[in-house]
Scaffold this active site. Structure first.
Site, short mmCIF file in Angstrom:
data_model
loop_
_atom_site.label_atom_id
_atom_site.label_comp_id
_atom_site.label_asym_id
_atom_site.label_seq_id
_atom_site.Cartn_x
_atom_site.Cartn_y
_atom_site.Cartn_z
N CYS A 113 38.79 39.81 47.94
CA CYS A 113 40.43 39.39 47.93
C CYS A 113 40.27 37.70 48.34
O CYS A 113 39.73 36.99 47.44
CB CYS A 113 40.93 40.30 49.10
N HIS A 216 40.27 45.63 46.21
CA HIS A 216 39.26 45.96 47.49
C HIS A 216 38.43 47.11 47.06
O HIS A 216 38.91 48.24 47.52
CB HIS A 216 40.50 46.22 48.63
N GLU A 218 36.20 48.26 48.82
CA GLU A 218 35.81 49.18 50.00
C GLU A 218 36.59 50.51 50.14
O GLU A 218 36.29 51.29 50.87
CB GLU A 218 35.82 48.27 51.26
#
Length: 252
Positions: A113, A216, A218
């Site tokens: 990001c 994102h 993750e």
């Protein structure tokens, strides 16, 4: 290599007294979990510019995390402000110097990001300061919670490192940003775009492993995102082995 592979993660910082009266660091747990699941050991990095060399000596790779803030436009050569910007200048300056040091060492790195935007700006790119007003017919890039579900698709550039990690021409991703990179210099390769042509992923071919994601990964919504973190750990292990060999050569 038998020792742990240490991956530094940059922290966000908050000044609102929701947790403490004083400024406090913040990091979502899933950043650490994604690294641990891939076989690495996460190490959180406070914003101390005097410790950057020590941090870079300690870690074998980096994750420049995201956050609800914007990069100061002066850092990419603009003075006009478009849309509402929230800056965290102390965090940005720390991360900017950390990224520059990592690039100089060819330290494996992922920017997520705002982290991707910072890597791009460090290479001379600029930013669309506000997607709703700066992109024609934009998608909704600032999805409401939850963020562990996809909100739009991205299409990969064939032959790129990131396209190989995902093993598909298109994938569904989450989206939590109102800015994006533009005016990409030749040393940056665009790896993925969304249907409105917003740049969603980049890589730096001149580095051994340097990837950027506007979404994102993750959150581990799809299998490709797990492969991204495993690739980071593999690259970091290679870096650690080369560094150890260099030290041994120096001693000899």
């Amino acid at each position: 290599m038998s020792r742990s592979i240490y991956i530094g993660i940059t922290l966000d910082i908050e000044y609102q007294s929701t947790y403490a009266r004083e400024p406090w660091y913040a990091l979502r747990e899933n950043y650490c979990t994604a690294i641990q699941n891939a076989g690495g050991t996460p190490v959180c990095l406070p914003h101390d510019v005097d410790q950057i060399d020590a941090y870079l000596d300690l870690v074998d790779g980096l994750v420049i995390s995201g956050g609800m803030y914007d990069i100061k436009p002066e850092l990419y050569g603009e003075t006009d402000i478009k849309g509402g910007l929230v800056t965290k200048e102390g965090r940005t300056e720390f991360e900017r110097r950390l990224v520059l040091g990592a690039l100089q060492r060819d330290l494996p790195m992922i920017g997520i990001c705002g982290g991707m935007q910072l890597i791009a700006v460090a290479h001379g790119a600029k930013l669309i300061q506000d997607i709703p007003t700066g992109v024609k017919a934009p998608l909704e890039h600032m999805q409401p919670e939850p963020h562990d579900v996809a909100s739009h698709s991205v299409s990969f550039t064939p032959g790129t490192c990131i396209s190989r990690l995902f093993g598909a021409g298109r994938v569904e991703v989450n989206s939590v940003h109102h800015q994006s990179v533009k005016d990409i210099p030749p040393e940056i390769l665009v790896s993925a775009v969304s249907a409105d042509r917003v740049i969603e992923a980049i890589e730096i071919p001149g580095q051994s492993f340097c990837l950027g994601f506007q979404w994102h990964p993750e959150y581990q919504i799809n299998e490709g995102e797990g492969r991204v973190f495993r690739a980071l750990i593999e690259a970091a292990a290679d870096y650690a082995e080369r560094a150890a060999m260099g030290c041994q050569s120096a001693v000899i």
